[in-house]
Design an enzyme around this catalytic site. Structure first.
Site, PDB file in Angstrom:
ATOM      1  N   ASP A 162       0.607  -0.913   0.139  1.00 39.42           N
ATOM      2  CA  ASP A 162       0.034  -0.421   0.406  1.00 39.42           C
ATOM      3  C   ASP A 162       1.217   1.342  -0.442  1.00 39.42           C
ATOM      4  O   ASP A 162       1.621   1.180   0.685  1.00 39.42           O
ATOM      5  CB  ASP A 162      -0.810  -0.296   1.299  1.00 39.42           C
ATOM      6  CG  ASP A 162      -2.190   1.549   1.120  1.00 39.42           C
ATOM      7  OD1 ASP A 162      -1.384   2.179   0.760  1.00 39.42           O
ATOM      8  OD2 ASP A 162      -3.115   0.879   1.602  1.00 39.42           O
ATOM      9  N   HIS A 163       1.276   1.736  -1.393  1.00 38.87           N
ATOM     10  CA  HIS A 163       2.068   3.399  -1.457  1.00 38.87           C
ATOM     11  C   HIS A 163       2.177   3.995  -0.354  1.00 38.87           C
ATOM     12  O   HIS A 163       2.819   4.072   0.058  1.00 38.87           O
ATOM     13  CB  HIS A 163       2.336   3.483  -3.779  1.00 38.87           C
ATOM     14  CG  HIS A 163       1.658   4.162  -3.131  1.00 38.87           C
ATOM     15  ND1 HIS A 163       0.470   3.857  -3.429  1.00 38.87           N
ATOM     16  CD2 HIS A 163       1.654   5.965  -3.558  1.00 38.87           C
ATOM     17  CE1 HIS A 163      -0.775   4.950  -3.872  1.00 38.87           C
ATOM     18  NE2 HIS A 163       0.587   6.156  -3.358  1.00 38.87           N
TER      19      HIS A 163
ATOM     20  N   HIS B 245      -5.495   2.416   0.697  1.00 38.43           N
ATOM     21  CA  HIS B 245      -5.289   4.304   1.941  1.00 38.43           C
ATOM     22  C   HIS B 245      -5.706   4.593   3.129  1.00 38.43           C
ATOM     23  O   HIS B 245      -4.613   4.792   4.066  1.00 38.43           O
ATOM     24  CB  HIS B 245      -5.387   4.663   0.473  1.00 38.43           C
ATOM     25  CG  HIS B 245      -4.064   4.673  -1.140  1.00 38.43           C
ATOM     26  ND1 HIS B 245      -3.154   3.236  -0.505  1.00 38.43           N
ATOM     27  CD2 HIS B 245      -4.098   4.786  -2.096  1.00 38.43           C
ATOM     28  CE1 HIS B 245      -3.581   3.682  -1.837  1.00 38.43           C
ATOM     29  NE2 HIS B 245      -3.774   3.880  -2.834  1.00 38.43           N
TER      30      HIS B 245
HETATM   31  C1  BG6 Z   1      -3.863   4.490  -6.330  1.00 38.11           C
HETATM   32  C2  BG6 Z   1      -4.647   4.820  -6.617  1.00 38.11           C
HETATM   33  O1  BG6 Z   1      -3.372   3.634  -5.498  1.00 38.11           O
HETATM   34  O2  BG6 Z   1      -3.381   5.648  -5.367  1.00 38.11           O
HETATM   35  C3  BG6 Z   1      -4.946   6.069  -8.233  1.00 38.11           C
HETATM   36  O3  BG6 Z   1      -5.112   3.240  -7.615  1.00 38.11           O
HETATM   37  C4  BG6 Z   1      -4.432   7.350  -6.946  1.00 38.11           C
HETATM   38  O4  BG6 Z   1      -6.487   6.065  -8.499  1.00 38.11           O
HETATM   39  C5  BG6 Z   1      -2.902   6.588  -7.040  1.00 38.11           C
HETATM   40  O5  BG6 Z   1      -4.595   7.981  -8.216  1.00 38.11           O
HETATM   41  C6  BG6 Z   1      -3.609   8.126  -5.294  1.00 38.11           C
HETATM   42  O6  BG6 Z   1      -1.852   8.020  -4.345  1.00 38.11           O
HETATM   43  P1  BG6 Z   1      -1.126   9.829  -4.797  1.00 38.11           P
HETATM   44  O7  BG6 Z   1       0.288   9.176  -4.193  1.00 38.11           O
HETATM   45  O8  BG6 Z   1      -1.435  10.358  -6.064  1.00 38.11           O
HETATM   46  O9  BG6 Z   1      -1.833   9.959  -3.674  1.00 38.11           O
END
Ligand code: BG6
Length: 501
Positions: A166-167, A229
């Site tokens: 989960d980045h 997230h």
């Molecule tokens: C991803 C989603 O996990 O997270 C995307 O699949 C989204 O739809 C993205 O745009 C948002 O990541 P960040 O790091 O730009 O907030």
């Protein structure tokens, strides 16, 4: 690849430290298309140059490129996986393997089966040479499929070898939530229903679905953002202190928190959850199409691109404290912020006309952009007249630490290579998150697609989302940095401030 390349730069600067890649490593791309090592390297060079312009350097790339290889196979072809194993041996490549499954969700199980059948996956956990697997989200599309995927993974890997990405957990500001809470004596004693009125989480994006219409149609904001997230942010902000910083001690508390979320049963969804879908509009001064006009999207699609909901955590700490959550695409600003709203001061002294009503104290964690933390409180404006105004103490990562924080993937790929699972989602955690969102998704999907409220691109979602929070006497808030009017409130609630007229 930019993350791996940047790790390599770090490795060149400080080889052999705990926090850099091992001395000997290779990166092997595995896919269906015909490519050679050389053509694959050229392709990657182009993207690293494009996505990592600040760190790209021709000489470093020349040292990095020979470590890259390409291996062609269809996922259904077991021999292709066996050939990969043979190649590792023949070319004397390192035998410790980290498999990163950046594949279509419906190919994950096939690839896991092939890794097991070819002997590339070694289910014996910690022993050398080790094998580990990184799985990208979405992890399943509901509780049943997530469970099935977990079961299948268990046939090839032990839980300690599985790294579910989960980045958001790789973001510095997200990791800082626990530091803010547990490395300071100022906040934790107040972090409960006695002193806090409510908590808000806003995760807004200006982008639309871009080139991912086909994927997004199957997902929607609840699966794409909330199940993963948002659940991560919510659990970090609300969990109990862990017994130690051990990965499982932290994850135990996160799971416990997710399990303490009050379920939103189907018949309560209408009153607690608002969905929306963007229509054509203007974002950051540019005209943009509506969701229905995006590539890969059905013209009558009922998929939500926005969701807002009210949640409660049923435990002693949070009894009665609402958590308001909203996330959407094509909103006016890209903001991820968690704000903790303190109870209003009693309606005496400065909180009465002619001075009040006053804005309550707010602690805002700016996850991105302008990464930092702001604390809003009241001050007296200088002058003979007593005038009270909200002001902010503001901490900024950029001002304090200079250079931008490394990309989330850099940290996560390194942690997986080092075997540290703290920032990855455990099997029970991912299942608990699905358990919470499943009934919401089912209730939403049972409604007619045409009934989903629209919102013009470039606005803060449908008016129903404002009504959701305003019916509780509160407003959506994003603290803005260094602005005269410290708080931007969204909504249609006129001059009401925090529950009173
Ligand atoms: C991803 C989603 O996990 O997270 C995307 O699949 C989204 O739809 C993205 O745009 C948002 O990541 P960040 O790091 O730009 O907030």
């Amino acid at each position: 690849m930019p993350a791996l390349y940047n790790l390599f730069c770090q490795h060149c600067q400080a080889p052999g430290t705990d926090l850099s890649l091992p001395e000997s490593f290779a990166v092997i791309g595995v896919a269906r298309r015909e490519k050679t090592d050389e053509s694959f390297r050229a392709e990657l060079r182009e993207s690293v140059e494009r996505f990592s312009p600040d760190t790209f350097d021709g000489e470093t790339w020349r040292q990095f490129a020979p470590r890259i290889r390409y291996h062609r196979t269809d996922f259904e072809n077991l021999d292709g996986f066996k050939a990969l194993g043979k190649r590792l041996a023949d070319e004397k490549l390192p035998q410790n393997c980290l498999f990163y499954l950046a594949v279509q969700p419906d190919s994950i199980i096939t690839v896991i089966d092939q890794l097991r059948a070819s002997g590339l996956a070694r289910p014996d956990g910690g022993r050398q040479p080790w094998s580990r697997v990184i799985i990208e989200k979405p992890f399943g599309r509901d509780l049943a499929s997530a469970r099935a995927l977990n079961e299948r993974l268990r046939t090839a890997f032990s839980e300690k070898q599985v790294f579910r990405i989960d980045h958001y957990l790789g973001k510095e500001t997200v990791q800082n939530i626990l530091v803010l809470r547990f490395a300071n004596s100022l906040f934790e004693p107040l972090w409960n229903h006695k002193y806090l009125d409510h908590v808000q989480i806003t995760m807004s994006e200006t982008i639309g679905v871009e080139t991912r219409g086909h994927y997004y149609e199957q997902a929607g904001a609840i699966r794409d953002i909330v199940q993963n997230h948002v659940m991560q942010l919510l659990s970090l902000v609300a969990m109990e202190p862990p017994a130690s910083l051990d990965p499982d001690a932290i994850r135990d508390e996160k799971v416990q928190l997710i399990r303490s979320l009050r379920p939103i049963p189907a018949d309560a969804v209408a009153g607690s959850v608002v969905r929306g879908q963007y229509a054509a509009g203007e974002v950051l001064g540019k005209a943009v199409p509506g969701y229905h006009q995006e590539e890969g999207v059905a013209p009558d699609s009922g998929t939500e691109t926005f969701v807002a909901f009210r949640a409660f955590v049923d435990n002693w700490r949070w009894a009665g404290v609402p958590f308001y959550i909203r996330t959407g695409k094509r909103m006016p600003a890209r903001v991820t912020e968690i704000s903790v709203h303190f109870k209003p001061v009693p309606q005496v002294l400065f909180n009465n006309p002619p001075y009040g009503p006053m804005q309550p104290n707010v602690l805002a964690m700016r996850i991105q952009p302008n990464e930092g933390i702001a604390l809003q409180f009241q001050v007296k404006r200088p002058g003979a007249a007593t005038r009270v105004q909200a002001s902010q103490l503001d901490f900024s990562y950029a001002e304090e630490f200079g250079a931008a924080a490394p990309e989330a993937y850099q940290r996560l790929l390194l942690d997986a290579a080092l075997g540290d699972a703290t920032l990855f989602t455990r099997n029970d955690e991912v299942e608990a998150a699905w358990q919470f969102v499943d009934p919401i998704i089912h209730a939403c999907e049972a409604r007619p697609a045409a009934g989903i409220p629209g919102y013009a691109a470039g606005t803060w979602g449908p008016s129903e989302a404002d009504a959701l929070i305003e019916s509780d006497g509160r407003r959506w808030t994003v603290l803005r940095r260094h602005e005269h009017h410290a708080t931007e409130e969204h909504g249609r609630m006129g001059a009401r401030a925090h529950g009173r007229a």
